[in-house]
Enzyme design. Structure first.
Site, short mmCIF file in Angstrom:
data_model
loop_
_atom_site.label_atom_id
_atom_site.label_comp_id
_atom_site.label_asym_id
_atom_site.label_seq_id
_atom_site.Cartn_x
_atom_site.Cartn_y
_atom_site.Cartn_z
N LEU A 261 0.83 -1.21 0.00
CA LEU A 261 0.00 0.00 0.00
C LEU A 261 0.87 1.26 0.00
O LEU A 261 0.48 2.28 -0.57
CB LEU A 261 -0.94 0.00 1.21
CG LEU A 261 -2.15 -0.94 1.12
CD1 LEU A 261 -2.96 -0.88 2.40
CD2 LEU A 261 -3.03 -0.61 -0.08
N ARG A 265 0.34 4.13 -2.68
CA ARG A 265 0.07 5.53 -2.36
C ARG A 265 0.98 6.45 -3.16
O ARG A 265 0.53 7.49 -3.67
CB ARG A 265 0.27 5.74 -0.85
CG ARG A 265 -0.83 5.14 -0.02
CD ARG A 265 -0.47 4.95 1.44
NE ARG A 265 -1.56 4.26 2.12
CZ ARG A 265 -1.43 3.57 3.25
NH1 ARG A 265 -0.25 3.50 3.85
NH2 ARG A 265 -2.47 2.96 3.78
N PHE A 403 -9.03 5.44 -2.20
CA PHE A 403 -8.06 4.40 -2.57
C PHE A 403 -6.86 4.36 -1.64
O PHE A 403 -6.43 5.38 -1.10
CB PHE A 403 -7.52 4.69 -3.98
CG PHE A 403 -8.27 4.01 -5.10
CD1 PHE A 403 -9.03 2.87 -4.89
CD2 PHE A 403 -8.19 4.51 -6.39
CE1 PHE A 403 -9.70 2.24 -5.93
CE2 PHE A 403 -8.85 3.89 -7.45
CZ PHE A 403 -9.61 2.75 -7.22
N GLU A 404 -6.28 3.18 -1.50
CA GLU A 404 -4.99 2.97 -0.80
C GLU A 404 -5.00 3.51 0.63
O GLU A 404 -4.02 4.08 1.11
CB GLU A 404 -3.83 3.62 -1.58
CG GLU A 404 -3.86 3.44 -3.08
CD GLU A 404 -3.72 1.97 -3.51
OE1 GLU A 404 -3.78 1.09 -2.65
OE2 GLU A 404 -3.56 1.73 -4.71
N GLY A 405 -6.12 3.35 1.31
CA GLY A 405 -6.27 3.90 2.65
C GLY A 405 -6.83 5.30 2.54
O GLY A 405 -6.28 6.14 1.83
#
Length: 593
Positions: A261, A265, A403-405
């Protein structure tokens, strides 16, 4: 872990001075890197864009066809080692492919999911047998990958996953049961990276093939944007997966999930850079053609202001992304692939700049939202119709903050990561806070000669002091309870984000000035000046909010008096600077630095 001499420690930028020579900028690109960017852009323009309508209509056969074409050009194997059919490119080259894919809209998302979070887990954490089995096909597009972490009951709380993996009686396979949600590429993926809990406890990664009995997908999600991409649930019902497809160690799946992740990011931020440049180009060309009151829109100061502010944010995020790419590449070069602990080296490398990756993600996704929104506004009513690309870009951009956290989770991670590094002795945060207290007692505002870069440097220095002051007071008051004070953590994160943005812009302008002279670097100097002044104002606002929340009475008054000394800088005519920046953009009809 082998160390490159003078390697910059992750998170250290808020504590130490950084020189222009320590950062990688877009102007440092090699000719080969520029050629890779050009090749990618031309592939999108000539091959993918003519099929835009069909791809956006979810013609997955066509989308996969062009993914395979990208594979033939080497655009799927940038980070795959050569021995497995990849190109093994540096981090900047891989990032440039991501940036220049963005004009392919949903195609770009499918590409990113495949080459990044889909393939990289095997590249970085796979066994030799797994790499030989999967990577050659993933590098060519013969097989497409997907990443399966999110579940109906667990999004940001990834370790709360319910999917289970039970070892068979003969010890040769695991039986997986559960549902993964919002899986990009699910409709046509051949290989899924799936996270499940062995015995309901040990969070572990698995490589799951599409043809595995018990593997199926749900219907396509009906989404706000990125409509041409496939987003489905992955359903696992008594799916039998060989133990040879266990990825990494049992119970260590979190190391793979979270570090992949981090890469995701960073690459998301790179995509935001490409899309931002696209919006600026669309907007300035439209504004030059569209007339109101017998004048092109570009002649109106408020339109110029919008174009300038869009470009300044793009400049800042581009500077941040290239700077971070340089850090990641430097760290990658320190890995010795012949060492027995190569996996541990990879984990350490990815963890080192997790904080910077989160900063990139938050800043870039929110900057793109601003840029896309202003792009729609410049287009007026036309921008609200599907006939103009900016309408789609506006909708597509919204997912990046999820997205991505989510950006909320990333904001909590940023100061938490810095504190964790400080507790481990990796960065001298507590020593810096202690030294600051002694410094501020006798602090005097610097003497400035009017040079914009000198002023910018002093303001960045001051902003770092304000962050240390706010962080030091917050830690002193809350100690271990600080993790529960999410509003305070958010403010500290915002201060770090703005500091990284203004410093990245400043260092880039300094480097360009040293190489080309102030005249050639004038656009960068102007954009840096605006960026620094506007980011500095946000830092000032945040520290006052933090201090008001954690202090009172004489203590608060003393702290605010220190802040008042730290924010004492000359005023600058930002209106004039933005007009000058906009004129360059209008003349070039695109983002230009």
């Amino acid at each position: 872990m082998n160390q490159v001499p003078n390697i910059v420690k992750g998170g250290s930028f808020v504590l130490e001075d950084v020189t222009p020579q320590q950062v990688f900028t877009p102007e440092d690109m090699t000719e080969e890197q520029r050629m890779i960017a050009t090749m990618t852009a031309e592939f999108i323009e000539k091959e993918v864009s003519p099929q835009d309508e069909q791809i956006e209509g979810q013609n997955f056969a066509m989308l996969v066809h062009y993914l395979k074409q990208a594979g033939e050009l080497g655009l799927l194997g940038a980070e795959v080692p050569e021995e497995y059919g990849g190109a093994d490119l540096d981090q900047i080259s891989a990032m440039l492919i991501t940036e220049n894919m963005t004009r392919g809209s949903s195609f770009a998302l499918s590409h990113g999911a495949h080459v990044g979070i889909g393939s990289l887990p095997i590249v970085l954490f796979g066994t030799e047998a797994q790499k030989q089995k999967y990577l050659p096909d993933l590098a060519t597009g013969k097989k497409i990958a997907a990443y399966c972490l999110t579940e109906p009951s667990s999004g940001s709380d990834a370790l709360g996953a319910k999917t289970t993996a039970v070892l068979s009686a003969d010890g040769k396979s695991y039986t997986l049961n559960g549902t993964k949600q919002y899986i990009t590429n699910a409709g046509f993926a051949d290989v899924f990276i799936v996270y499940a809990k062995v015995d309901g406890e040990k969070f572990t990664a698995f490589i799951v093939d599409k043809e595995t009995l018990g593997v199926s997908t749900g219907p396509e999600e009906r989404k706000m944007g990125i409509k041409g991409s496939s987003t489905r649930s992955l359903i696992l019902e008594e799916a039998e997966v060989s133990i040879e497809n266990t990825l990494g160690e049992i119970g260590k799946g979190h190391l793979i999930a979270f570090n992949i992740l981090n890469v995701g990011r960073y690459k998301l931020a790179a995509g935001c850079v490409g899309t931002s440049k696209w919006v600026i180009e669309l907007s300035v060309k439209y504004a030059k053609e569209r007339k109101q009151f017998n004048r092109p829109l570009t002649q109106f100061p408020l339109i110029q202001k919008k174009l300038a502010e869009m470009a300044i944010r793009a400049y800042a995020m581009e500077s941040m992304v290239f700077r971070t790419g340089g850090l990641l590449e430097q760290a990658r070069q320190s890995i010795d692939p012949s060492d027995s602990d190569v996996t541990e080296q990879i984990v350490q490398t990815l963890e080192e700049y997790a904080l910077e990756c989160s900063i990139n993600k938050v800043y870039a996704s929110e900057a793109l939202d601003f840029i896309a929104d202003e792009g729609v506004q410049i287009h007026g009513g036309y921008g609200y119709t599907e006939d103009y690309l900016v309408e789609r870009i506006y909708r597509d951009a919204r997912i990046n903050r999820i997205f991505e956290g989510t950006n909320e989770i990333n904001r909590l991670l940023i100061p938490a990561t810095l504190l964790r590094k400080a507790m481990k002795g990796e960065v001298p945060l507590f020593a810096a806070v202690k030294q600051l207290q002694e410094e501020l007692i006798a602090y005097l505002p610097p003497t400035l000669n009017g040079d914009p870069l000198q002023i910018a440097q002093a303001m960045i220095y001051s902003a770092k002091k304000m962050f240390l002051l706010a962080g030091g007071v917050a830690v002193e008051v809350y100690q271990q309870r600080l993790e529960d004070e999410q509003e305070i953590l958010e403010s500290l994160a915002d201060m770090m984000i703005e500091i990284f943005a203004m410093e990245s812009a400043y260092l880039r302008a300094c480097k360009a000035t040293e190489v080309d002279g102030a005249n050639k670097a004038s656009q960068k100097i102007k954009m840096t000046t605006v960026c620094v002044y506007e980011s500095f104002a946000k830092v000032e606002q945040k520290i006052k909010g933090v201090l008001a929340a954690v202090s009172e009475g004489d203590s608060l008054r003393m702290q605010l008096s220190i802040v008042n000394k730290l924010v004492r800088f000359p005023l600058v005519n930002l209106i004039s600077l933005k007009r000058e920046i906009a004129q360059r953009i209008i003349e070039a009809e695109r983002y230009i630095t």
